[in-house]
Design a protein around this motif. Structure first.
Motif, PDB file in Angstrom:
ATOM      1  N   LEU A  86       0.835  -1.198   0.000  1.00  0.00           N
ATOM      2  CA  LEU A  86       0.000   0.000   0.000  1.00  0.00           C
ATOM      3  C   LEU A  86       0.870   1.249   0.000  1.00  0.00           C
ATOM      4  O   LEU A  86       1.945   1.277   0.615  1.00  0.00           O
ATOM      5  N   ASN A  87       0.390   2.293  -0.695  1.00  0.00           N
ATOM      6  CA  ASN A  87       1.107   3.563  -0.645  1.00  0.00           C
ATOM      7  C   ASN A  87       0.695   4.322   0.622  1.00  0.00           C
ATOM      8  O   ASN A  87      -0.154   3.868   1.399  1.00  0.00           O
ATOM      9  N   GLU A  88       1.285   5.487   0.838  1.00  0.00           N
ATOM     10  CA  GLU A  88       1.042   6.235   2.075  1.00  0.00           C
ATOM     11  C   GLU A  88      -0.425   6.610   2.233  1.00  0.00           C
ATOM     12  O   GLU A  88      -0.986   6.553   3.336  1.00  0.00           O
ATOM     13  N   HIS A  89      -1.056   7.009   1.135  1.00  0.00           N
ATOM     14  CA  HIS A  89      -2.467   7.396   1.201  1.00  0.00           C
ATOM     15  C   HIS A  89      -3.341   6.208   1.566  1.00  0.00           C
ATOM     16  O   HIS A  89      -4.261   6.327   2.393  1.00  0.00           O
ATOM     17  N   GLN A  90      -3.063   5.061   0.981  1.00  0.00           N
ATOM     18  CA  GLN A  90      -3.847   3.861   1.266  1.00  0.00           C
ATOM     19  C   GLN A  90      -3.628   3.384   2.694  1.00  0.00           C
ATOM     20  O   GLN A  90      -4.564   2.920   3.361  1.00  0.00           O
ATOM     21  N   ILE A  91      -2.407   3.518   3.187  1.00  0.00           N
ATOM     22  CA  ILE A  91      -2.125   3.172   4.588  1.00  0.00           C
ATOM     23  C   ILE A  91      -2.906   4.090   5.521  1.00  0.00           C
ATOM     24  O   ILE A  91      -3.475   3.650   6.529  1.00  0.00           O
ATOM     25  N   ALA A  92      -2.971   5.378   5.167  1.00  0.00           N
ATOM     26  CA  ALA A  92      -3.721   6.343   5.981  1.00  0.00           C
ATOM     27  C   ALA A  92      -5.203   5.993   5.997  1.00  0.00           C
ATOM     28  O   ALA A  92      -5.873   6.116   7.039  1.00  0.00           O
ATOM     29  N   GLN A  93      -5.731   5.549   4.860  1.00  0.00           N
ATOM     30  CA  GLN A  93      -7.140   5.151   4.813  1.00  0.00           C
ATOM     31  C   GLN A  93      -7.395   3.927   5.686  1.00  0.00           C
ATOM     32  O   GLN A  93      -8.424   3.845   6.366  1.00  0.00           O
ATOM     33  N   ARG A  94      -6.456   2.979   5.670  1.00  0.00           N
ATOM     34  CA  ARG A  94      -6.603   1.806   6.530  1.00  0.00           C
ATOM     35  C   ARG A  94      -6.571   2.212   7.999  1.00  0.00           C
ATOM     36  O   ARG A  94      -7.356   1.703   8.812  1.00  0.00           O
ATOM     37  N   GLN A  95      -5.679   3.130   8.348  1.00  0.00           N
ATOM     38  CA  GLN A  95      -5.603   3.586   9.729  1.00  0.00           C
ATOM     39  C   GLN A  95      -6.869   4.314  10.147  1.00  0.00           C
ATOM     40  O   GLN A  95      -7.343   4.186  11.277  1.00  0.00           O
ATOM     41  N   GLN A  96      -7.436   5.095   9.227  1.00  0.00           N
ATOM     42  CA  GLN A  96      -8.696   5.787   9.506  1.00  0.00           C
ATOM     43  C   GLN A  96      -9.803   4.772   9.768  1.00  0.00           C
ATOM     44  O   GLN A  96     -10.645   4.953  10.659  1.00  0.00           O
ATOM     45  N   THR A  97      -9.804   3.687   8.996  1.00  0.00           N
ATOM     46  CA  THR A  97     -10.805   2.631   9.189  1.00  0.00           C
ATOM     47  C   THR A  97     -10.625   1.972  10.547  1.00  0.00           C
ATOM     48  O   THR A  97     -11.593   1.744  11.277  1.00  0.00           O
ATOM     49  N   LYS A  98      -9.375   1.670  10.904  1.00  0.00           N
ATOM     50  CA  LYS A  98      -9.110   1.031  12.199  1.00  0.00           C
ATOM     51  C   LYS A  98      -9.527   1.940  13.348  1.00  0.00           C
ATOM     52  O   LYS A  98     -10.057   1.465  14.364  1.00  0.00           O
ATOM     53  N   LYS A  99      -9.304   3.247  13.182  1.00  0.00           N
ATOM     54  CA  LYS A  99      -9.706   4.189  14.228  1.00  0.00           C
ATOM     55  C   LYS A  99     -11.214   4.213  14.384  1.00  0.00           C
ATOM     56  O   LYS A  99     -11.735   4.193  15.511  1.00  0.00           O
ATOM     57  N   TYR A 100     -11.929   4.226  13.262  1.00  0.00           N
ATOM     58  CA  TYR A 100     -13.389   4.205  13.332  1.00  0.00           C
ATOM     59  C   TYR A 100     -13.876   2.930  14.016  1.00  0.00           C
ATOM     60  O   TYR A 100     -14.779   2.959  14.859  1.00  0.00           O
ATOM     61  N   ILE A 101     -13.258   1.806  13.666  1.00  0.00           N
ATOM     62  CA  ILE A 101     -13.653   0.521  14.256  1.00  0.00           C
ATOM     63  C   ILE A 101     -13.448   0.540  15.760  1.00  0.00           C
ATOM     64  O   ILE A 101     -14.335   0.147  16.533  1.00  0.00           O
ATOM     65  N   SER A 102     -12.268   1.004  16.202  1.00  0.00           N
ATOM     66  CA  SER A 102     -11.955   0.972  17.635  1.00  0.00           C
ATOM     67  C   SER A 102     -12.796   1.955  18.433  1.00  0.00           C
ATOM     68  O   SER A 102     -13.136   1.696  19.593  1.00  0.00           O
ATOM     69  N   GLU A 103     -13.153   3.085  17.816  1.00  0.00           N
ATOM     70  CA  GLU A 103     -13.879   4.122  18.556  1.00  0.00           C
ATOM     71  C   GLU A 103     -15.391   3.990  18.469  1.00  0.00           C
ATOM     72  O   GLU A 103     -16.106   4.476  19.349  1.00  0.00           O
ATOM     73  N   HIS A 104     -15.887   3.327  17.414  1.00  0.00           N
ATOM     74  CA  HIS A 104     -17.334   3.298  17.202  1.00  0.00           C
ATOM     75  C   HIS A 104     -17.881   1.892  16.940  1.00  0.00           C
ATOM     76  O   HIS A 104     -18.759   1.421  17.647  1.00  0.00           O
ATOM     77  N   LEU A 105     -17.345   1.247  15.922  1.00  0.00           N
ATOM     78  CA  LEU A 105     -17.957   0.000  15.477  1.00  0.00           C
ATOM     79  C   LEU A 105     -17.835  -1.116  16.499  1.00  0.00           C
ATOM     80  O   LEU A 105     -18.772  -1.891  16.688  1.00  0.00           O
ATOM     81  N   VAL A 106     -16.695  -1.199  17.182  1.00  0.00           N
ATOM     82  CA  VAL A 106     -16.472  -2.319  18.103  1.00  0.00           C
ATOM     83  C   VAL A 106     -17.515  -2.339  19.214  1.00  0.00           C
ATOM     84  O   VAL A 106     -17.873  -3.405  19.731  1.00  0.00           O
ATOM     85  N   ASN A 107     -18.063  -1.176  19.570  1.00  0.00           N
ATOM     86  CA  ASN A 107     -19.075  -1.118  20.629  1.00  0.00           C
ATOM     87  C   ASN A 107     -20.417  -1.672  20.171  1.00  0.00           C
ATOM     88  O   ASN A 107     -21.282  -1.965  20.995  1.00  0.00           O
ATOM     89  N   SER A 108     -20.605  -1.801  18.853  1.00  0.00           N
ATOM     90  CA  SER A 108     -21.887  -2.264  18.321  1.00  0.00           C
ATOM     91  C   SER A 108     -21.823  -3.692  17.796  1.00  0.00           C
ATOM     92  O   SER A 108     -22.832  -4.227  17.347  1.00  0.00           O
ATOM     93  N   VAL A 109     -20.633  -4.308  17.860  1.00  0.00           N
ATOM     94  CA  VAL A 109     -20.447  -5.616  17.215  1.00  0.00           C
ATOM     95  C   VAL A 109     -21.344  -6.678  17.822  1.00  0.00           C
ATOM     96  O   VAL A 109     -21.968  -7.470  17.107  1.00  0.00           O
ATOM     97  N   ASP A 110     -21.436  -6.741  19.157  1.00  0.00           N
ATOM     98  CA  ASP A 110     -22.271  -7.766  19.786  1.00  0.00           C
ATOM     99  C   ASP A 110     -23.718  -7.648  19.330  1.00  0.00           C
ATOM    100  O   ASP A 110     -24.380  -8.648  19.070  1.00  0.00           O
ATOM    101  N   ARG A 111     -24.203  -6.421  19.237  1.00  0.00           N
ATOM    102  CA  ARG A 111     -25.578  -6.219  18.780  1.00  0.00           C
ATOM    103  C   ARG A 111     -25.732  -6.655  17.329  1.00  0.00           C
ATOM    104  O   ARG A 111     -26.711  -7.307  16.967  1.00  0.00           O
ATOM    105  N   MET A 112     -24.761  -6.327  16.492  1.00  0.00           N
ATOM    106  CA  MET A 112     -24.860  -6.659  15.067  1.00  0.00           C
ATOM    107  C   MET A 112     -24.727  -8.158  14.820  1.00  0.00           C
ATOM    108  O   MET A 112     -25.489  -8.755  14.061  1.00  0.00           O
ATOM    109  N   GLU A 113     -23.732  -8.775  15.462  1.00  0.00           N
ATOM    110  CA  GLU A 113     -23.415 -10.164  15.149  1.00  0.00           C
ATOM    111  C   GLU A 113     -24.226 -11.167  15.957  1.00  0.00           C
ATOM    112  O   GLU A 113     -24.438 -12.294  15.514  1.00  0.00           O
TER     113      GLU A 113
END
Length: 369
Positions: free
Chosen positions: A5-32
């Motif tokens: 991955l180039n720098e921009h793509q790495i940044a997008q992956r990091q942005q996704t991981k941040k969203y997951i850790s701050e928001h999505l992970v709290n909803s996983v039990d409800r979703m899954e």
């Protein structure tokens, strides 16, 4: 080939991981576990920028599949939301208006062979009238519109945009295995009247006009499968290090080590095929055969990964509320959705038979391998 991955793509992956850790992970039990993905969840991911990364026209496919893999590692159900959206957005092309569409193509007796669908569209004055029943419609309760495939009087096929608020529509949830947050429904269209402007696209009986959209869906499902496989590997590593039997961590035993090795090799090979297809797509080259290879391999590697993960967890892996049990159930749909593994093999074999060795100057067996 390289899929670094180039720098921009790495940044997008990091942005996704941040969203997951701050928001999505709290909803996983409800979703899954509870099987609920809400409109609020959709709005949250839109605000995060993830929506635009996956569906935006400016995002490279290398980035899209990377983001989808990260989402699938945490919530396969949430990642699966995008498969239909990617497919329907592709069909709409420049008519896409940013709303949520659910594809209503498949019927009880029409899966891979869509030419036998029974849903009909008749022209009455300035309107089309739809009558028929669609199966396995994803996220029907979240959709703003259905994208409906129907037969027309001239014995061709057309795709229509139908508001979920149109009169004469009845939905019924279909219970299924895995991906609990991905709701499937039977949707019945009882003489549903829609304006003539609702016609999106006409296709012939070969449905070759849908090859591009189907190829994109395969990339999405491949990403989902790889994310599931990576999650299974992570769970297996935690178990192999923490679980002790006969005085040693089970990761010290060769039988467990071989399973870990097989999963790791499979994930890396699957990533190579997926990123190859994504790179070809980003270069505006034909990618459908590579997408078929990525899908059949990644989904079947995911099957192997979740099977090994359950075995490594032993009886604990059989409990319905265990993560590996949920992954095991969810993976199975990836080998069927977006056309079955058997259909992928037909696509691959047809390309090889028609192209390989036909031109003696052709190199690399006609594929970018």
């Amino acid at each position: 080939m390289s899929y670094e991955l180039n720098e921009h793509q790495i940044a997008q992956r990091q942005q996704t991981k941040k969203y997951i850790s701050e928001h999505l992970v709290n909803s996983v039990d409800r979703m899954e576990t509870e099987g609920v993905i809400t409109a609020d969840d959709i709005n949250a991911v839109k605000e995060s920028g993830i929506w635009e990364m996956v569906l935006g026209n400016e995002t490279e496919w290398i980035s899209k599949v990377t983001v989808l893999i990260e989402l699938a590692k945490t919530s396969p159900s949430f990642a699966s939301l995008f498969t239909d959206l990617i497919f329907t957005k592709s069909i709409l092309a420049n008519k896409y208006d940013g709303q949520f569409y659910s594809a209503a193509f498949v019927e009880e007796e029409a899966g891979s062979d869509l030419s036998v669908i029974q849903t009909e569209a008749r022209k009455i004055k300035n309107n089309w009238v739809l009558t028929g029943e669609k199966w396995f419609v994803a996220n029907a309760e979240l959709a703003d519109h259905y994208m409906v495939l129907a037969k027309t009087p001239d014995n061709t096929f057309s795709i229509f945009r139908v508001s979920n608020e149109a009169e004469g529509i009845i939905t019924q949830e279909q219970k299924k295995m895995g991906l609990e947050g991905l709701k499937l429904s039977k949707v019945m269209f009882n003489q549903v009247s829609i304006p003539s402007s609702s016609l999106i696209l006409s296709v012939d009986r070969s449905f070759e006009g849908l090859n591009y959209a189907n190829g994109l869906a395969k990339l999405s499902i491949s990403s989902l499968a790889i994310g599931i496989a990576e999650a299974a590997l992570e769970e297996s590593l935690v178990r192999a290090r923490a679980r002790e039997q006969f005085g040693n961590p089970i990761g010290d035993f060769q039988a467990i080590q071989f399973k870990i090795a097989d999963i790791t090799v499979g994930i890396n090979a699957a990533n190579t095929l997926l990123y190859l297809a994504a790179q070809k797509l980003d270069r505006n080259e034909e990618f459908e055969t590579e997408a078929a290879m990525a899908k059949v391999f990644s989904t079947e590697i995911a099957s192997k990964a979740v099977n090994h993960a359950v075995q490594i967890h032993g009886s604990h892996g059989l409990l319905n509320d265990s993560t590996v049990s949920q992954l095991y159930r969810s993976q199975r749909l990836t080998e069927i959705f977006g056309q079955t593994s058997e259909m992928q093999r037909i696509t691959i074999a047809k390309y090889v038979i028609d192209h390989i060795g036909v031109n003696e100057k052709e190199v690399n067996y006609g594929l970018s391998l």
